[in-house]
Design a protein around this motif. Structure first.
Motif, PDB file in Angstrom:
ATOM      1  N   ALA A  25      -1.477  -2.371   6.547  1.00  0.00           N
ATOM      2  CA  ALA A  25      -1.617  -3.546   7.410  1.00  0.00           C
ATOM      3  C   ALA A  25      -3.068  -3.758   7.834  1.00  0.00           C
ATOM      4  CB  ALA A  25      -0.724  -3.398   8.646  1.00  0.00           C
ATOM      5  N   LEU A  26      -3.899  -2.733   7.704  1.00  0.00           N
ATOM      6  CA  LEU A  26      -5.329  -2.837   8.010  1.00  0.00           C
ATOM      7  C   LEU A  26      -6.168  -3.023   6.751  1.00  0.00           C
ATOM      8  CD1 LEU A  26      -5.666   0.019  10.652  1.00  0.00           C
ATOM      9  CD2 LEU A  26      -5.494  -2.441  11.063  1.00  0.00           C
ATOM     10  N   GLY A  27      -5.509  -3.101   5.608  1.00  0.00           N
ATOM     11  CA  GLY A  27      -6.222  -3.252   4.347  1.00  0.00           C
ATOM     12  C   GLY A  27      -6.594  -1.929   3.697  1.00  0.00           C
ATOM     13  N   ALA A  28      -6.103  -0.832   4.236  1.00  0.00           N
ATOM     14  CA  ALA A  28      -6.417   0.487   3.676  1.00  0.00           C
ATOM     15  C   ALA A  28      -5.484   0.815   2.511  1.00  0.00           C
ATOM     16  CB  ALA A  28      -6.294   1.567   4.744  1.00  0.00           C
ATOM     17  N   THR A  29      -6.026   1.530   1.548  1.00  0.00           N
ATOM     18  CA  THR A  29      -5.251   2.024   0.416  1.00  0.00           C
ATOM     19  C   THR A  29      -5.546   3.510   0.239  1.00  0.00           C
ATOM     20  OG1 THR A  29      -7.015   1.439  -1.137  1.00  0.00           O
ATOM     21  CG2 THR A  29      -5.271  -0.206  -0.785  1.00  0.00           C
ATOM     22  N   ARG A  30      -4.769   4.150  -0.592  1.00  0.00           N
ATOM     23  CA  ARG A  30      -4.991   5.572  -0.855  1.00  0.00           C
ATOM     24  C   ARG A  30      -6.336   5.756  -1.565  1.00  0.00           C
ATOM     25  NH1 ARG A  30       0.808   8.327  -2.483  1.00  0.00           N
ATOM     26  NH2 ARG A  30       2.011   7.390  -0.782  1.00  0.00           N
ATOM     27  N   ALA A  31      -7.205   6.526  -0.927  1.00  0.00           N
ATOM     28  CA  ALA A  31      -8.539   6.756  -1.466  1.00  0.00           C
ATOM     29  C   ALA A  31      -8.640   8.111  -2.153  1.00  0.00           C
ATOM     30  CB  ALA A  31      -9.576   6.671  -0.343  1.00  0.00           C
ATOM     31  N   MET A  32      -7.842   9.069  -1.693  1.00  0.00           N
ATOM     32  CA  MET A  32      -7.792  10.412  -2.277  1.00  0.00           C
ATOM     33  C   MET A  32      -6.343  10.873  -2.213  1.00  0.00           C
ATOM     34  SD  MET A  32     -11.026  12.321  -0.444  1.00  0.00           S
ATOM     35  CE  MET A  32     -10.679  13.868  -1.272  1.00  0.00           C
ATOM     36  N   GLU A  33      -5.918  11.575  -3.266  1.00  0.00           N
ATOM     37  CA  GLU A  33      -4.533  12.046  -3.267  1.00  0.00           C
ATOM     38  C   GLU A  33      -4.419  13.328  -4.069  1.00  0.00           C
ATOM     39  OE1 GLU A  33      -0.065  10.236  -4.038  1.00  0.00           O
ATOM     40  OE2 GLU A  33      -1.816   8.960  -4.336  1.00  0.00           O
ATOM     41  N   MET A  34      -3.810  14.328  -3.436  1.00  0.00           N
ATOM     42  CA  MET A  34      -3.495  15.598  -4.081  1.00  0.00           C
ATOM     43  C   MET A  34      -2.068  15.965  -3.696  1.00  0.00           C
ATOM     44  SD  MET A  34      -7.067  17.652  -3.482  1.00  0.00           S
ATOM     45  CE  MET A  34      -7.357  17.106  -1.810  1.00  0.00           C
ATOM     46  N   GLU A  79      -1.837  -5.666  18.570  1.00  0.00           N
ATOM     47  CA  GLU A  79      -0.415  -5.949  18.790  1.00  0.00           C
ATOM     48  C   GLU A  79       0.385  -5.802  17.501  1.00  0.00           C
ATOM     49  OE1 GLU A  79      -0.952  -9.825  20.483  1.00  0.00           O
ATOM     50  OE2 GLU A  79      -1.786  -8.952  22.333  1.00  0.00           O
ATOM     51  N   ALA A  80      -0.152  -6.324  16.399  1.00  0.00           N
ATOM     52  CA  ALA A  80       0.557  -6.257  15.119  1.00  0.00           C
ATOM     53  C   ALA A  80       0.702  -4.820  14.632  1.00  0.00           C
ATOM     54  CB  ALA A  80      -0.172  -7.097  14.072  1.00  0.00           C
ATOM     55  N   LEU A  81      -0.328  -4.011  14.804  1.00  0.00           N
ATOM     56  CA  LEU A  81      -0.262  -2.623  14.345  1.00  0.00           C
ATOM     57  C   LEU A  81       0.724  -1.824  15.185  1.00  0.00           C
ATOM     58  CD1 LEU A  81      -1.602  -1.202  11.978  1.00  0.00           C
ATOM     59  CD2 LEU A  81      -3.209  -0.203  13.595  1.00  0.00           C
ATOM     60  N   HIS A  82       0.741  -2.060  16.476  1.00  0.00           N
ATOM     61  CA  HIS A  82       1.700  -1.396  17.367  1.00  0.00           C
ATOM     62  C   HIS A  82       3.127  -1.778  16.967  1.00  0.00           C
ATOM     63  CE1 HIS A  82       3.951  -0.925  21.230  1.00  0.00           C
ATOM     64  NE2 HIS A  82       3.274   0.209  21.257  1.00  0.00           N
ATOM     65  N   THR A  83       3.356  -3.055  16.758  1.00  0.00           N
ATOM     66  CA  THR A  83       4.678  -3.542  16.340  1.00  0.00           C
ATOM     67  C   THR A  83       5.082  -2.923  15.007  1.00  0.00           C
ATOM     68  OG1 THR A  83       4.387  -5.621  17.537  1.00  0.00           O
ATOM     69  CG2 THR A  83       5.989  -5.620  15.731  1.00  0.00           C
ATOM     70  N   LYS A  84       4.149  -2.856  14.067  1.00  0.00           N
ATOM     71  CA  LYS A  84       4.404  -2.286  12.739  1.00  0.00           C
ATOM     72  C   LYS A  84       4.777  -0.816  12.857  1.00  0.00           C
ATOM     73  CE  LYS A  84       3.833  -2.617   8.152  1.00  0.00           C
ATOM     74  NZ  LYS A  84       4.559  -3.571   7.332  1.00  0.00           N
ATOM     75  N   ALA A  85       4.038  -0.057  13.658  1.00  0.00           N
ATOM     76  CA  ALA A  85       4.325   1.366  13.832  1.00  0.00           C
ATOM     77  C   ALA A  85       5.732   1.576  14.370  1.00  0.00           C
ATOM     78  CB  ALA A  85       3.297   2.008  14.755  1.00  0.00           C
ATOM     79  N   LEU A  86       6.123   0.795  15.356  1.00  0.00           N
ATOM     80  CA  LEU A  86       7.467   0.936  15.931  1.00  0.00           C
ATOM     81  C   LEU A  86       8.540   0.527  14.921  1.00  0.00           C
ATOM     82  CD1 LEU A  86       6.922  -0.283  19.601  1.00  0.00           C
ATOM     83  CD2 LEU A  86       6.596   1.985  18.603  1.00  0.00           C
ATOM     84  N   ALA A  87       8.281  -0.522  14.149  1.00  0.00           N
ATOM     85  CA  ALA A  87       9.234  -0.964  13.125  1.00  0.00           C
ATOM     86  C   ALA A  87       9.417   0.097  12.042  1.00  0.00           C
ATOM     87  CB  ALA A  87       8.766  -2.281  12.500  1.00  0.00           C
ATOM     88  N   LEU A  88       8.373   0.893  11.804  1.00  0.00           N
ATOM     89  CA  LEU A  88       8.448   1.957  10.805  1.00  0.00           C
ATOM     90  C   LEU A  88       9.075   3.235  11.348  1.00  0.00           C
ATOM     91  CD1 LEU A  88       4.902   1.450   9.271  1.00  0.00           C
ATOM     92  CD2 LEU A  88       7.082   1.030   8.108  1.00  0.00           C
ATOM     93  N   PHE A 108       0.833   4.779  20.113  1.00  0.00           N
ATOM     94  CA  PHE A 108       2.112   5.104  19.478  1.00  0.00           C
ATOM     95  C   PHE A 108       2.012   6.458  18.794  1.00  0.00           C
ATOM     96  CE2 PHE A 108      -0.486   2.432  16.761  1.00  0.00           C
ATOM     97  CZ  PHE A 108      -0.505   3.108  15.554  1.00  0.00           C
ATOM     98  N   ARG A 109       3.168   6.995  18.432  1.00  0.00           N
ATOM     99  CA  ARG A 109       3.233   8.252  17.686  1.00  0.00           C
ATOM    100  C   ARG A 109       3.835   7.986  16.315  1.00  0.00           C
ATOM    101  NH1 ARG A 109       1.898  12.836  20.538  1.00  0.00           N
ATOM    102  NH2 ARG A 109       1.737  12.475  22.784  1.00  0.00           N
ATOM    103  N   ASP A 110       3.366   8.736  15.325  1.00  0.00           N
ATOM    104  CA  ASP A 110       3.922   8.613  13.981  1.00  0.00           C
ATOM    105  C   ASP A 110       5.236   9.382  13.904  1.00  0.00           C
ATOM    106  OD1 ASP A 110       3.318  11.335  13.586  1.00  0.00           O
ATOM    107  OD2 ASP A 110       1.748  10.953  12.115  1.00  0.00           O
TER     108      ASP A 110
END
Length: 122
Positions: A25-34, A79-88, A108-110
């Motif tokens: 939602a912030l435009g971030a993608t996976r940059a490193m993955e192991m 507001e959108a990120l907070h709402t998204k976190a709760l929806a997830l 919020f907490r993950d």
């Protein structure tokens, strides 16, 4: 100055899905993955947020007083990120609002209980 921050998880696949959607939602993608580590960024050579299975093989725990703060460019995005976190499935730790002069934030907490904050300065 900060290159990346890691958040421990006990359910790697679940945490990966949460952060794919939340940080996406912030435009971030996976940059490193192991196998035991995934980091997200909005562009190369920018700070990253990562999940990790603890190196010592013990269960991940939440650090009391530890929080990851995500800078966004508007109150609407807070507001959108907070709402998204709760929806997830995240847990509310403080609704969006003014927290001081020029500091607008939501908390919020993950899914593993790690505390995050989305904030806007202005």
């Amino acid at each position: 100055m900060i290159g990346y921050v890691t958040l421990g998880t006990n359910d790697f696949a679940r945490a990966a899905s949460f952060y794919d959607a939340l940080l996406g939602a912030l435009g971030a993608t996976r940059a490193m993955e192991m196998e035991t580590f995934i980091a997200w960024a909005v562009a190369p050579n920018t700070p990253m947020v990562a999940i990790i299975k603890p190196f010592d093989g013990k269960a991940a725990t939440v650090g009391n007083g530890v929080m990851v703060a995500l800078l966004v460019d508007s109150k609407t995005k807070v507001e959108a990120l907070h709402t998204k976190a709760l929806a997830l499935g995240g847990q509310d730790e403080g609704a969006p609002g003014q927290r001081g002069d020029g500091f607008y934030a939501a908390y919020f907490r993950d899914l593993d209980g790690n505390k995050l904050n989305a904030f806007f300065l202005g």
